[in-house]
Design an enzyme around this catalytic site. Structure first.
Site, PDB file in Angstrom:
ATOM      1  N   HIS A   1      36.069  45.741  45.578  1.00  0.00           N
ATOM      2  CA  HIS A   1      37.011  45.284  44.564  1.00  0.00           C
ATOM      3  C   HIS A   1      38.264  44.660  45.182  1.00  0.00           C
ATOM      4  CE1 HIS A   1      39.652  46.176  40.887  1.00  0.00           C
ATOM      5  NE2 HIS A   1      38.676  45.437  40.416  1.00  0.00           N
TER       6      HIS A   1
ATOM      7  N   LYS B   1      40.881  41.994  46.952  1.00  0.00           N
ATOM      8  CA  LYS B   1      41.237  40.581  46.824  1.00  0.00           C
ATOM      9  C   LYS B   1      42.254  40.264  47.909  1.00  0.00           C
ATOM     10  CE  LYS B   1      40.449  42.096  42.358  1.00  0.00           C
ATOM     11  NZ  LYS B   1      40.626  43.441  41.801  1.00  0.00           N
TER      12      LYS B   1
ATOM     13  N   ASP C   1      45.364  32.078  59.530  1.00  0.00           N
ATOM     14  CA  ASP C   1      45.802  31.968  60.931  1.00  0.00           C
ATOM     15  C   ASP C   1      46.457  33.227  61.481  1.00  0.00           C
ATOM     16  OD1 ASP C   1      44.820  29.411  61.017  1.00  0.00           O
ATOM     17  OD2 ASP C   1      46.754  28.439  60.651  1.00  0.00           O
TER      18      ASP C   1
ATOM     19  N   HIS D   1      46.574  43.331  33.776  1.00  0.00           N
ATOM     20  CA  HIS D   1      45.570  43.627  34.798  1.00  0.00           C
ATOM     21  C   HIS D   1      46.186  44.063  36.122  1.00  0.00           C
ATOM     22  CE1 HIS D   1      42.294  42.423  37.741  1.00  0.00           C
ATOM     23  NE2 HIS D   1      41.581  43.069  36.841  1.00  0.00           N
TER      24      HIS D   1
ATOM     25  N   LYS E   1      48.019  46.017  39.243  1.00  0.00           N
ATOM     26  CA  LYS E   1      47.916  47.361  39.788  1.00  0.00           C
ATOM     27  C   LYS E   1      49.108  47.578  40.716  1.00  0.00           C
ATOM     28  CE  LYS E   1      43.509  45.571  39.292  1.00  0.00           C
ATOM     29  NZ  LYS E   1      43.184  46.007  37.989  1.00  0.00           N
TER      30      LYS E   1
ATOM     31  N   ASP F   1      60.955  55.683  43.054  1.00  0.00           N
ATOM     32  CA  ASP F   1      62.395  55.770  43.311  1.00  0.00           C
ATOM     33  C   ASP F   1      62.976  54.371  43.491  1.00  0.00           C
ATOM     34  OD1 ASP F   1      62.260  58.532  43.012  1.00  0.00           O
ATOM     35  OD2 ASP F   1      61.845  58.859  45.135  1.00  0.00           O
TER      36      ASP F   1
END
Length: 470
Positions: free
Chosen positions: A213, A215, A220, A388, A390, A395
């Site tokens: 999952h 991404k 370079d 969507h 995450k 703090d």
């Protein structure tokens, strides 16, 4: 003949039930599998073969195939990053737990740029791709053959034609709708392309329930990207059913990119048994000294790294913990950590989507929201479109932006990754982003759930029963 087949299924059911009792990670999961395998083996045995495995196998065998080369590479990475490691004296015991969990260090000398939503994210990624001189590592869970997918494809082909080495990795399930033509056009231009191949190996044919999952992009060895977006028009807000799409990525520069690169290449090695030639010399960012590290999670590890990461973050919070959870289906350990944080007086706010793409997961979330009522935890439903992202803010210093959801699949079955950033200025940017999201959300009143119709409450509890496999 029918009696023989039936007997074989029941015998297989009892054998599989014993296996489930011995190997399933959670007690509820073990009970659910063992009961179903014994009572309805004609359905449960095939399902268990595909869905029942909770540990990703084959990694040790893959490692041993090129053990010496991998060991020397890991040692080179360790030596090159050592001057950039941040002393553990500057962090809490919770950071030490995370460091020991993933065997990576917090690094200094980085620049981190917050990328809010799809246009900012892919403008940044494609600009970085266009400047690549040596190699591009491009890994996404989902590729679509649509407007954005074609932009990405043509950008990678252009660089390959210019002599840049390009490597593309995707997940079979996430990219199941990707036509062969798309991949063939990349390969015809010299781009190396592979799916993740979780089922390769004689003993791993039924590893169908594991997903990569992640991404991630690295150009370079000096610039990287990680976050919640996939390659598809909906991530640019072009799907009318889910628009505007709300998501977040980060752009990374500095030594931390070496860690991200190592994660991509570990996935590439599993899929291809190849180790591309890349640079392992860190390039510090100019005029920036942000502390950052990459935290990978996966079912190939003995400990449940994603769940432990969130529990550790929740325990570390002194003043607040704000997080975005499009799929809010926490396990028992995370639930207890949320309860304790609230009881300590921590400002706990959780924003989830108000426009779901999965009705069972959406409904299951309300069971857990109801369980956490009367503790002062604030839940928000994001209104404009599908949320969507995450992300998490702890703090006034610690933030995370990555790929794991707040559910069983991310905790136990998916390969995930997140960037952990310890920086006050970046945390201020995260705070402003959260505040904007709260302003576009509706506060969920837990007591209002009691007023829902009976069919809705039944659906919530039925979906909660299925949450271990959602």
């Amino acid at each position: 003949m029918i009696a023989f087949i039936a007997t074989a299924f029941y015998v297989a059911g009892f054998v599989a039930a014993a296996h489930a009792i011995m190997t399933t990670r959670t007690a509820p999961g073990a009970i659910a599998w063992s009961v179903s395998l014994v009572s309805i083996p004609f359905i449960a045995v095939p399902a268990y073969l595909v869905l029942g495995r909770s540990k990703f196998e084959g990694g040790v065998d893959a490692y041993n195939e090129r053990k010496d080369e991998i060991k020397s590479t890991l040692e080179l990475i360790r030596q090159n990053l050592e001057p950039w490691n941040v002393s553990s004296e500057n962090f809490s015991e919770e950071y030490l737990a995370i460091r020991n969990l993933v065997k990576l260090e917090m690094t200094r000398g980085n620049r981190v740029k917050l990328l809010i939503n799809g246009d900012a994210t892919f403008d940044s990624i494609l600009a970085g791709v266009a400047q690549a001189q040596e190699y591009i590592l491009f890994q996404f869970y989902m590729f679509h053959d649509d407007g954005l997918g074609r932009r990405v494809q043509q950008a990678l082909i252009e660089r390959a034609n210019a002599g840049v080495r390009v490597y593309v990795l995707y997940d079979e399930v996430g990219s199941s709708g990707l036509p062969k033509r798309y991949v063939e056009e990349l390969r015809a231009a010299g781009v190396e392309v592979s799916s993740f191949k979780p089922t390769q190996g004689a003993n791993n044919r039924f590893q169908l329930n594991f997903r990569n999952h992640r991404k991630m992009v690295v150009v370079d060895g000096h610039t990287g990207w990680v976050g919640g977006h996939n390659v598809g028009d909906e991530y640019l807000g072009l799907d009318p059913d889910f628009s505007p799409w709300r998501d977040t990525h980060v752009q990374l520069e500095g030594p931390v990119v070496m860690q991200l690169q190592a994660i991509i290449l570990s996935d590439w090695y599993w899929a291809t048994r190849e180790l591309p030639e890349v640079t392992w010399t860190p390039t510090p960012a100019t005029d920036s000294d942000v502390n950052a590290m990459i935290v990978p999670f996966g079912p190939s590890q003995r400990l449940e790294t994603a769940g432990l990461f969130f529990v550790t973050a929740l325990h570390s919070a002194k003043r607040r913990i704000w997080l975005s959870a499009p799929y809010f289906v926490p396990d028992e350990a995370v639930m207890k950590a949320l309860e304790l944080a609230a009881l300590r007086g921590v400002d706990v706010r959780i924003i989830t989507t108000g426009k779901p793409d999965s009705l069972p997961v959406y409904l299951a979330a309300f069971h857990y929201i109801d369980q956490l009522r009367d503790l002062g935890i604030k839940f928000y439903s994001y209104g404009p479109g599908f949320l969507h992202e995450k992300v998490m803010l702890v703090d006034d210093r610690v933030s995370s932006v990555g790929t794991p959801n707040f559910d069983n699949r991310s905790f136990r079955l998916n390969f995930e990754v997140t960037a952990l950033i310890a920086d006050h200025d970046f945390a201020s940017q995260m705070e402003a982003m959260f505040e904007a999201d709260f302003a576009h959300s509706v506060l969920i009143e837990p007591n209002s759930l009691d007023q829902k119709p009976l069919w809705w409450r039944f659906g919530v509890n039925l979906s909660r029963l299925a949450s271990p496999v959602l």
